[in-house]
Design a protein around this motif. Structure first.
Motif, PDB file in Angstrom:
ATOM      1  N   ILE A   1     -11.119   9.017  24.514  1.00 10.51           N
ATOM      2  CA  ILE A   1     -10.133   8.247  23.762  1.00 10.51           C
ATOM      3  C   ILE A   1      -9.510   9.189  22.749  1.00 10.51           C
ATOM      4  N   LEU A   2      -8.194   9.276  22.776  1.00  8.99           N
ATOM      5  CA  LEU A   2      -7.484  10.087  21.806  1.00  8.99           C
ATOM      6  C   LEU A   2      -6.763   9.161  20.841  1.00  8.99           C
ATOM      7  N   ILE A   3      -6.942   9.416  19.569  1.00 10.85           N
ATOM      8  CA  ILE A   3      -6.311   8.590  18.546  1.00 10.85           C
ATOM      9  C   ILE A   3      -5.419   9.492  17.702  1.00 10.85           C
ATOM     10  N   ASP A   4      -4.161   9.138  17.598  1.00  8.13           N
ATOM     11  CA  ASP A   4      -3.207   9.871  16.775  1.00  8.13           C
ATOM     12  C   ASP A   4      -3.374   9.375  15.340  1.00  8.13           C
ATOM     13  N   MET A   5      -4.175  10.077  14.565  1.00  4.14           N
ATOM     14  CA  MET A   5      -4.492   9.634  13.209  1.00  4.14           C
ATOM     15  C   MET A   5      -3.274   9.668  12.286  1.00  4.14           C
ATOM     16  N   GLU A   6      -2.294  10.515  12.572  1.00  9.05           N
ATOM     17  CA  GLU A   6      -1.073  10.498  11.772  1.00  9.05           C
ATOM     18  C   GLU A   6      -0.373   9.152  11.909  1.00  9.05           C
ATOM     19  N   SER A   7      -0.250   8.665  13.138  1.00  9.55           N
ATOM     20  CA  SER A   7       0.386   7.361  13.371  1.00  9.55           C
ATOM     21  C   SER A   7      -0.438   6.232  12.763  1.00  9.55           C
ATOM     22  N   VAL A   8      -1.749   6.310  12.904  1.00 10.72           N
ATOM     23  CA  VAL A   8      -2.626   5.279  12.339  1.00 10.72           C
ATOM     24  C   VAL A   8      -2.465   5.239  10.818  1.00 10.72           C
ATOM     25  N   PHE A   9      -2.406   6.400  10.176  1.00  8.47           N
ATOM     26  CA  PHE A   9      -2.241   6.463   8.721  1.00  8.47           C
ATOM     27  C   PHE A   9      -0.909   5.855   8.290  1.00  8.47           C
ATOM     28  N   GLU A  10       0.165   6.172   9.010  1.00 11.26           N
ATOM     29  CA  GLU A  10       1.485   5.611   8.693  1.00 11.26           C
ATOM     30  C   GLU A  10       1.474   4.083   8.798  1.00 11.26           C
ATOM     31  N   ILE A  11       0.908   3.566   9.876  1.00 10.50           N
ATOM     32  CA  ILE A  11       0.841   2.114  10.088  1.00 10.50           C
ATOM     33  C   ILE A  11      -0.001   1.466   8.993  1.00 10.50           C
ATOM     34  N   TYR A  12      -1.121   2.075   8.684  1.00 11.28           N
ATOM     35  CA  TYR A  12      -2.015   1.574   7.641  1.00 11.28           C
ATOM     36  C   TYR A  12      -1.286   1.490   6.291  1.00 11.28           C
ATOM     37  N   ILE A  13      -0.581   2.546   5.921  1.00  8.33           N
ATOM     38  CA  ILE A  13       0.113   2.573   4.636  1.00  8.33           C
ATOM     39  C   ILE A  13       1.199   1.507   4.585  1.00  8.33           C
ATOM     40  N   ARG A  14       1.957   1.351   5.672  1.00  7.73           N
ATOM     41  CA  ARG A  14       2.986   0.304   5.686  1.00  7.73           C
ATOM     42  C   ARG A  14       2.361  -1.077   5.518  1.00  7.73           C
ATOM     43  N   ARG A  15       1.224  -1.307   6.176  1.00  3.84           N
ATOM     44  CA  ARG A  15       0.546  -2.604   6.050  1.00  3.84           C
ATOM     45  C   ARG A  15       0.046  -2.826   4.632  1.00  3.84           C
ATOM     46  N   VAL A  16      -0.593  -1.833   4.041  1.00  2.00           N
ATOM     47  CA  VAL A  16      -1.099  -1.944   2.666  1.00  2.00           C
ATOM     48  C   VAL A  16       0.047  -2.267   1.711  1.00  2.00           C
ATOM     49  N   LEU A  17       1.170  -1.570   1.865  1.00  2.00           N
ATOM     50  CA  LEU A  17       2.308  -1.813   0.982  1.00  2.00           C
ATOM     51  C   LEU A  17       2.949  -3.169   1.240  1.00  2.00           C
ATOM     52  N   ALA A  18       3.134  -3.522   2.508  1.00  2.00           N
ATOM     53  CA  ALA A  18       3.761  -4.813   2.827  1.00  2.00           C
ATOM     54  C   ALA A  18       2.927  -5.968   2.278  1.00  2.00           C
ATOM     55  N   GLU A  19       1.613  -5.910   2.465  1.00  2.00           N
ATOM     56  CA  GLU A  19       0.743  -6.973   1.970  1.00  2.00           C
ATOM     57  C   GLU A  19       0.641  -6.947   0.443  1.00  2.00           C
ATOM     58  N   GLY A  20       0.549  -5.750  -0.130  1.00  2.00           N
ATOM     59  CA  GLY A  20       0.388  -5.631  -1.575  1.00  2.00           C
ATOM     60  C   GLY A  20       1.626  -5.992  -2.368  1.00  2.00           C
ATOM     61  N   LEU A  21       2.808  -5.849  -1.754  1.00  2.00           N
ATOM     62  CA  LEU A  21       4.058  -6.142  -2.446  1.00  2.00           C
ATOM     63  C   LEU A  21       4.673  -7.466  -1.999  1.00  2.00           C
ATOM     64  N   ALA A  22       3.974  -8.215  -1.149  1.00  2.00           N
ATOM     65  CA  ALA A  22       4.505  -9.447  -0.558  1.00  2.00           C
ATOM     66  C   ALA A  22       4.799 -10.532  -1.583  1.00  2.00           C
ATOM     67  N   ASP A  23       4.188 -10.446  -2.766  1.00  2.00           N
ATOM     68  CA  ASP A  23       4.414 -11.482  -3.782  1.00  2.00           C
ATOM     69  C   ASP A  23       5.807 -11.402  -4.408  1.00  2.00           C
TER      70      ASP A  23
ATOM     71  N   ARG B   1       9.580 -11.259  -3.475  1.00  2.00           N
ATOM     72  CA  ARG B   1      10.502 -11.461  -2.347  1.00  2.00           C
ATOM     73  C   ARG B   1      11.705 -10.526  -2.379  1.00  2.00           C
ATOM     74  N   SER B   2      11.926  -9.851  -3.508  1.00  2.00           N
ATOM     75  CA  SER B   2      13.046  -8.911  -3.590  1.00  2.00           C
ATOM     76  C   SER B   2      12.703  -7.560  -2.966  1.00  2.00           C
ATOM     77  N   ILE B   3      11.408  -7.341  -2.688  1.00  2.00           N
ATOM     78  CA  ILE B   3      10.943  -6.056  -2.146  1.00  2.00           C
ATOM     79  C   ILE B   3      10.725  -6.189  -0.647  1.00  2.00           C
ATOM     80  N   ARG B   4      11.201  -5.185   0.076  1.00  2.00           N
ATOM     81  CA  ARG B   4      11.006  -5.150   1.528  1.00  2.00           C
ATOM     82  C   ARG B   4      10.501  -3.768   1.921  1.00  2.00           C
ATOM     83  N   VAL B   5       9.405  -3.733   2.676  1.00  2.00           N
ATOM     84  CA  VAL B   5       8.827  -2.487   3.175  1.00  2.00           C
ATOM     85  C   VAL B   5       9.286  -2.334   4.617  1.00  2.00           C
ATOM     86  N   ARG B   6      10.005  -1.234   4.884  1.00  2.00           N
ATOM     87  CA  ARG B   6      10.578  -1.039   6.209  1.00  2.00           C
ATOM     88  C   ARG B   6      10.015   0.212   6.882  1.00  2.00           C
ATOM     89  N   ASP B   7      10.049   0.190   8.197  1.00  2.00           N
ATOM     90  CA  ASP B   7       9.544   1.276   9.039  1.00  2.00           C
ATOM     91  C   ASP B   7      10.716   2.134   9.498  1.00  2.00           C
TER      92      ASP B   7
END
Length: 174
Positions: free
Chosen positions: A19-41, A43-49
């Protein structure tokens, strides 16, 4: 031949596929999720990919406008954070240890992103945080851009606290 892990036991050989895991991609996805969830309160802020087009995406062509007939490459920052529809922070995540200052090539990359998105703040984000250093620190200014060194310690004993500190640091930049 397919690469596999072979385990020899008393009952025979167990063959497990690689199994090969591209940790760079995993890190990017993780950071976007952390920011999207953490800033979700807010509504003026949008985290985009920046790797995607369309809804939730922020990918753009490099040149606007471009010379006729030119193959116009895309600009794909890992994270674009907008406030009220305007880009305020562009982040490029690097799955490597945090240096005292981001590498020159990484800074060059985010400066282009900042220019293309007209974002006043740009960040090179690293998968590690130097001891006793904040989650985001100002490196300096280049032209009209403030350049930040971002850090998230993936090995933190309390990763939730690390995520909260990172989100708070990003919120303070917006």
């Amino acid at each position: 031949m397919v690469a596999a892990l072979r385990l020899l036991q008393a009952g025979g050989i167990a063959i497990l596929p690689s199994i090969l895991i591209d940790m760079e991609s995993v890190f990017e996805i993780y950071i976007r999720r952390v920011l999207a969830e953490g800033l979700a309160d807010d509504r003026s802020i949008r985290v985009r990919d920046g790797n995607k087009e369309g809804d939730g995406g922020a990918r753009r062509p490099l040149y606007a406008p471009a010379r006729a007939g030119l193959k116009n490459p895309d600009v794909k920052p890992d994270v674009v954070i907008e406030v009220n529809g305007a880009p305020k922070l562009v982040i490029d995540a690097k799955y490597k240890r945090a240096p005292d200052m981001p590498d020159r090539g990484d800074v060059n990359q985010v400066v282009v992103y900042g220019a293309r998105y007209a974002a006043p703040r740009i960040m090179v984000l690293h998968a590690g945080r130097l001891q006793n250093r904040p989650s985001a620190e100002l490196c300096g200014s280049i032209g009209g851009f403030e350049v930040f060194n971002g850090m998230v310690d993936l090995g933190a004993a309390a990763i939730e606290d690390e995520e909260e500190a990172f989100v708070a640091a990003i919120r303070a930049l917006l």
